[in-house]
Enzyme design. Structure first.
Site, mmCIF file in Angstrom:
data_model
loop_
_atom_site.group_PDB
_atom_site.id
_atom_site.type_symbol
_atom_site.label_atom_id
_atom_site.label_comp_id
_atom_site.label_asym_id
_atom_site.label_seq_id
_atom_site.Cartn_x
_atom_site.Cartn_y
_atom_site.Cartn_z
ATOM 1 N N GLU A 1 0.844 -1.183 0.192
ATOM 2 C CA GLU A 1 0.111 0.013 0.173
ATOM 3 C C GLU A 1 0.846 1.153 -0.033
ATOM 4 O O GLU A 1 0.642 2.208 -0.644
ATOM 5 C CB GLU A 1 -1.127 0.067 1.354
ATOM 6 C CG GLU A 1 -2.055 -1.080 1.273
ATOM 7 C CD GLU A 1 -3.061 -1.047 0.246
ATOM 8 O OE1 GLU A 1 -3.083 -0.147 -0.564
ATOM 9 O OE2 GLU A 1 -3.692 -2.150 0.166
ATOM 10 N N ARG B 1 0.843 3.855 -3.573
ATOM 11 C CA ARG B 1 0.385 5.200 -3.062
ATOM 12 C C ARG B 1 1.283 6.071 -2.974
ATOM 13 O O ARG B 1 1.169 7.487 -3.252
ATOM 14 C CB ARG B 1 -0.777 5.107 -1.749
ATOM 15 C CG ARG B 1 -1.947 3.862 -1.927
ATOM 16 C CD ARG B 1 -2.845 4.029 -0.843
ATOM 17 N NE ARG B 1 -3.574 2.897 -1.067
ATOM 18 C CZ ARG B 1 -4.824 2.697 -0.474
ATOM 19 N NH1 ARG B 1 -5.482 3.791 -0.236
ATOM 20 N NH2 ARG B 1 -5.454 1.387 -0.484
ATOM 21 N N ASP C 1 -5.346 -10.008 -8.011
ATOM 22 C CA ASP C 1 -5.666 -8.952 -9.129
ATOM 23 C C ASP C 1 -4.589 -8.532 -9.721
ATOM 24 O O ASP C 1 -4.173 -8.568 -11.127
ATOM 25 C CB ASP C 1 -6.478 -7.873 -8.614
ATOM 26 C CG ASP C 1 -6.205 -7.170 -7.507
ATOM 27 O OD1 ASP C 1 -5.164 -7.539 -6.736
ATOM 28 O OD2 ASP C 1 -7.043 -6.275 -6.900
ATOM 29 N N GLU D 1 -11.859 0.879 -10.345
ATOM 30 C CA GLU D 1 -11.462 -0.271 -11.418
ATOM 31 C C GLU D 1 -12.452 0.050 -12.758
ATOM 32 O O GLU D 1 -11.880 0.003 -13.786
ATOM 33 C CB GLU D 1 -11.537 -1.627 -11.005
ATOM 34 C CG GLU D 1 -10.437 -1.930 -9.908
ATOM 35 C CD GLU D 1 -10.771 -1.352 -8.364
ATOM 36 O OE1 GLU D 1 -11.898 -1.038 -8.163
ATOM 37 O OE2 GLU D 1 -9.742 -1.266 -7.763
HETATM 38 C C1 DMJ Z 1 -6.199 0.615 -4.803
HETATM 39 O O1 DMJ Z 1 -5.551 0.903 -3.658
HETATM 40 C C2 DMJ Z 1 -5.408 -0.036 -5.836
HETATM 41 O O2 DMJ Z 1 -6.119 0.131 -7.270
HETATM 42 C C3 DMJ Z 1 -5.210 -1.461 -5.944
HETATM 43 O O3 DMJ Z 1 -4.788 -1.918 -6.992
HETATM 44 C C4 DMJ Z 1 -6.710 -2.049 -5.580
HETATM 45 N N1 DMJ Z 1 -7.228 -1.378 -4.652
HETATM 46 C C5 DMJ Z 1 -7.527 -0.148 -4.682
HETATM 47 C C6 DMJ Z 1 -8.784 0.461 -5.208
HETATM 48 O O4 DMJ Z 1 -9.853 -0.362 -5.488
#
Ligand code: DMJ
Length: 674
Positions: A305, A309, A438, A574
C-alpha cells in the site's frame, strides 16, 4: 612626470586652482598636438579632478544605475533563450539512462539526482530534440515553466454554469498565450507502440485528438471534465477542513482516520491535482510535503500500500512537476521500505517499520499476499532508474523471477499466498482475479511495457495467465449472457466476481494496444459491458463490492445477485479505470456516457454536503445508502483522475504510449530502447 594638480588647502572655499604644467603639457598648451593614450588618460583624470564632489557623485550614481539596468535587461533577455538551449537546472529534469534504455519523452522528464554511491552508472545525457512549437494545453504544465491553468479558480459555491464559464474563459485566455511550453508540449519521440487495434476503426470513431501532433488543435476541456474538477474540489474541501495532513477524511463526523499517519490522501491526490490543473491546491499540498512529510516515524506500514500510493504518488508527481522535492521524498520512503526484502526467500514481508528499519509478516502467518509482492515492481524499478541505485530494481526483479519459476500455478493462474520462508505458494487450489491476486496480472503486462517490451518472461506469464482465465474462469450469466470472470476453488467454479476484477478490461485493452492478440480487445469489450452492468442493474446505479452472477435463467431475476455482506461501495476506481482505457483505444463514446452515469450516481448517493464523499454500506437502498463515513484515498488518487481522463479527448493528456499507470493510477514513464 605627471602633472601635479594641487588644490589650495585654504581658505576652505575653492576660489582658484594652482596648476603646474610639465614641459610636455606646456608644449601642447603652446600649440603642439599630443594624442597619445597616456596624455588622454591624464587629461581625463585632470578634468575629473576639476569637478566638484557633488558633480562627481552624480556622475558615479548615473554610471552605476546604467550598469545595473544593463545587467537586468541582459539577464531577462537571456532567460528564454537559456531555457530552450541549456541543460536543465537542478529544479528541472535531466534524465539519467540505464544502458540500452531511454525514455519516450526525455524532454518532459526531470533531472533526477544521481545516487552518490553510484555516480558512474550513468551514460551521458543524450541530446534532446528542440521542443516542438508549443501548442496550448489544458492539462498541467511544468510549474517551473508555467502554471497549469492561469488563475483558474473554481468556486464550489458557484453554480455549475458559472464554473463552466470561468473555465471556458480561462481556456480562451490560455489559447492566446502562444509562448507557453507545457510539459505535454515538450519533445515527443516517434511513437514506439505497436499498431493499436483501434487504428483499424474509422477515423470518425476515434477521439478527436487522434491526429498528427503538429497539426493538432487544442482540445478544450468539456462540461464533464468541469464536473470532475468540481467533484474533486468538493472532496478536497472536506479533506482540507477536517483531515488536513491525515490519512483519510471521515466526512460525516468531520474528522479523520489514520492508517500509516503519512497524509495518504494528500500524497495520493498530488498528481490528480496536477492533471486537473488545480495549481493552487497543488502548491498548498506541496508545502505540506516540504514541511510536514516525515518518514522517520516509528510506524508499521504495509509494503504494497505504501509503495503504490506513496512511492508511486511521489514518483509520478516528480515526473509531472519536475520538482526534485518529490524525488527526494521518494528516495527516502524507498530506502525505508527495503528491509521488507530481508527474508529467507527474498519474498518480502507484508509490513515494515519505516522508523526502526525492521520488517515482519502479519502476526498470524509468515505468508505474504501474491498480489502484494508482485505489484511493487513498477515503482521500485523506476526508483532505480532515477537514482542509478540498482538495489531497488534488483530486489523486486528477483521476486518476479522467482514467481516465474514456481510450481502451483494453474495454466498461468496463481494462488493467493506465498510463504516468506520457503518462497513457495501456499493455500494452493484457489484462483481468482480479485482480491489478493488481481494486480499480479496487471503488473506482468505493465512491467513488460515499462521496460520497452523486452522482458519476455513477463509477457509469457501474462499471455499464459489470460489463457488460464479463458479456460477456467470465464462464464456467461443469465438472462443477458454477460461474460464474467468467476473464481475456482479446488476444482469448483464460483460465479462470484469482485469489483476489483474490473481492472481487467482496461488491462486487456492496453495489451491489445501494445500489439497483443486482437481477441484480447474482444474480451475486454465483453467484460467492460459486464462491469458497467454491475452498476446499471443496481438500485443506486453503483456497484457493490462483490456480485454473484446467475448461471441459470430464473423468472424475475437479473444477471447480478448481491449478498447482504457485499453490498457496500468504497468509491473504487476499477470500472472507470477500464472505461478510460476502452475509450482511449476504441473512441466509442458509450464508454464516456457510462462513466458520466457513474459520476452522477456518486454525486447523488455518496456526496456529503459539508465536503467530501463517503463510502456507503448499501448500494441497493437509494433512500438510505447508509453512509460509512470514510473517503478512501484512492477516490482522489484514482477514481476522479480516471474520470477526468475518460472525459478528455486529448490523447496527450497522459499519453499511453509514453506513460504506464501503476495500480494506484500514478503514471510512470515508459522506458524505450535507445
Ligand atoms: C487501490 O489501492 C488500488 O487500485 C489497488 O490495486 C486495489 N485496491 C484499491 C482500489 O480499489
Amino acid at each position: 612626470a605627471a602633472a601635479a594638480v594641487t588644490a589650495a588647502a585654504s581658505p576652505p572655499r575653492r576660489d582658484f586652482i594652482s596648476v603646474t604644467l610639465s614641459p610636455e603639457e606646456a608644449a601642447v598648451g603652446a600649440g603642439g598636438y599630443n594624442n597619445s593614450k597616456a596624455w588622454r588618460r591624464r587629461s581625463c583624470w585632470r578634468k575629473w579632478k576639476q569637478l566638484s564632489r557633488l558633480q562627481r557623485s552624480v556622475i558615479l550614481f548615473l554610471f552605476a544605475f546604467l550598469v545595473v539596468c544593463g545587467v537586468i535587461s541582459y539577464t531577462s533577455m537571456g532567460e528564454p533563450w537559456k531555457s530552450l538551449t541549456s541543460k536543465p537546472s537542478d529544479n528541472q529534469r535531466s534524465e539519467p539512462e540505464i544502458p540500452g534504455l531511454k525514455l519516450a519523452n526525455p524532454a518532459v522528464l526531470p533531472a533526477p539526482q544521481k545516487a552518490d554511491d553510484n555516480p558512474g552508472d550513468y551514460p551521458e545525457l543524450s541530446p534532446q530534440k528542440p521542443p516542438k512549437p508549443p501548442h496550448v494545453q489544458r492539462g498541467s504544465s511544468n510549474l517551473q515553466i508555467k502554471p497549469p491553468w492561469k488563475n483558474v479558480r473554481l468556486n464550489t459555491r458557484h453554480d455549475s454554469s458559472r464554473v463552466v464559464e470561468e473555465l471556458v474563459q480561462a481556456d480562451k485566455e490560455e489559447k492566446t498565450e502562444k509562448s507557453v511550453i507545457s510539459w505535454r508540449g515538450a519533445v515527443i519521440e516517434p511513437d514506439q507502440s505497436t499498431e493499436p487495434p483501434s487504428s483499424k476503426k474509422k477515423e470518425s470513431e476515434k477521439p478527436s485528438s487522434v491526429e498528427a501532433e503538429d497539426q493538432k488543435e487544442p482540445v478544450p476541456i468539456n462540461d464533464r471534465q468541469v464536473a470532475v474538477i468540481e467533484a474533486f474540489r468538493h472532496a478536497w474541501k472536506g479533506y482540507k477542513e477536517f483531515a488536513w495532513g491525515h490519512d483519510e477524511l471521515k466526512p460525516l463526523s468531520k474528522s479523520y482516520s489514520e492508517w500509516f499517519g503519512l497524509g495518504l490522501t494528500l500524497i495520493d491526490a498530488l498528481d490528480t491535482m496536477w492533471i486537473l490543473g488545480l495549481k493552487e491546491e497543488f502548491e498548498e499540498a506541496r508545502k505540506w510535503v516540504a514541511n510536514n512529510l516525515v518518514f522517520d516515524k516509528n510506524v508499521d506500514v504495509n509494503l504494497f500500500e505504501s509503495t503504490i500510493r506513496i512511492l508511486g504518488g511521489l514518483l509520478s508527481t516528480y515526473h509531472l512537476s519536475g520538482d526534485s522535492l518529490f524525488l527526494e521524498k521518494a528516495k527516502d520512503i524507498g530506502n525505508r521500505l527495503m528491509p521488507a526484502f530481508k527474508t529467507p526467500s527474498k519474498i518480502p514481508y507484508s509490513d515494515v517499520n519505516i522508523g526502526r528499519g525492521t520488517a515482519h509478516p502479519p502476526r498470524w502467518t509468515s505468508d505474504s499476499t501474491v498480489a502484494e509482492v508482485t505489484s511493487i515492481q513498477l515503482e521500485f524499478r523506476e526508483l532505480s532508474r532515477l537514482t542509478g541505485d540498482q538495489k531497488f530494481q534488483k530486489a523486486v526483479d528477483e521476486v518476479m523471477k522467482h514467481v516465474h519459476t514456481l510450481s502451483g500455478k494453474n495454466d498461468g493462474l496463481v494462488p493467493m499466498f506465498i510463504n516468506t520462508n520457503s518462497g513457495q505458494f501456499t493455500h494452493l487450489g484457489v484462483y481468482t482475479l480479485g482480491a489478493r491476486a488481481d494486480s499480479y496480472y496487471e503488473y506482468l503486462l505493465k512491467q513488460w511495457i515499462q521496460g520497452g517490451k523486452k522482458e519476455s518472461e513477463l509477457l509469457e506469464d501474462y499471455m499464459r495467465a489470460i489463457e488460464g482465465v479463458k479456460q477456467h474462469l470465464l462464464q456467461r450469466s443469465q438472462p443477458n449472457k454477460l461474460t464474467f470472470v468467476g473464481e475456482l476453488a479446488h476444482g469448483h467454479f464460483s460465479a462470484k466476481m469482485d469489483h476489483l476484477v474490473c481492472f481487467l478490461p482496461g488491462t486487456l485493452a492496453l495489451g491489445a494496444h501494445n500489439g497483443l492478440t486482437a481477441d484480447h480487445i474482444k474480451l475486454a469489450e465483453a467484460l467492460m459491458e459486464t462491469c458497467y452492468q454491475m452498476y446499471a442493474q443496481v438500485e443506486t446505479g453503483l456497484s457493490p463490492e462483490i456480485v454473484h452472477f446467475n448461471l441459470h435463467a430464473q423468472k424475475g431475476h437479473k444477471d447480478v445477485e448481491i449478498k447482504p455482506a457485499d453490498r457496500h461501495n468504497l468509491l473504487r476506481p476499477e470500472t472507470v479505470e477500464s472505461l478510460f482505457y476502452m475509450y482511449r483505444f476504441t473512441g466509442d463514446k458509450k464508454y464516456q456516457d457510462w462513466g458520466w452515469e457513474i459520476l452522477q450516481n456518486f454525486n447523488k448517493y455518496t456526496r456529503v454536503p459539508t465536503g467530501g464523499y463517503t463510502s456507503i454500506n448499501n448500494v441497493q437502498n437509494p433512500s438510505n445508502p447508509e453512509p460509512r463515513d470514510k473517503m478512501e484515498s484512492f477516490f482522489l488518487g484514482e477514481t476522479l483522475k480516471y474520470m477526468f481522463l475518460l472525459f478528455s479527448d486529448d490523447i496527450d493528456l497522459i499519453n499511453l504510449d509514453k506513460y504506464v499507470f501503476n495500480t494506484e493510477a500514478h503514471p510512470l514513464p515508459i522506458w524505450v530502447p535507445a
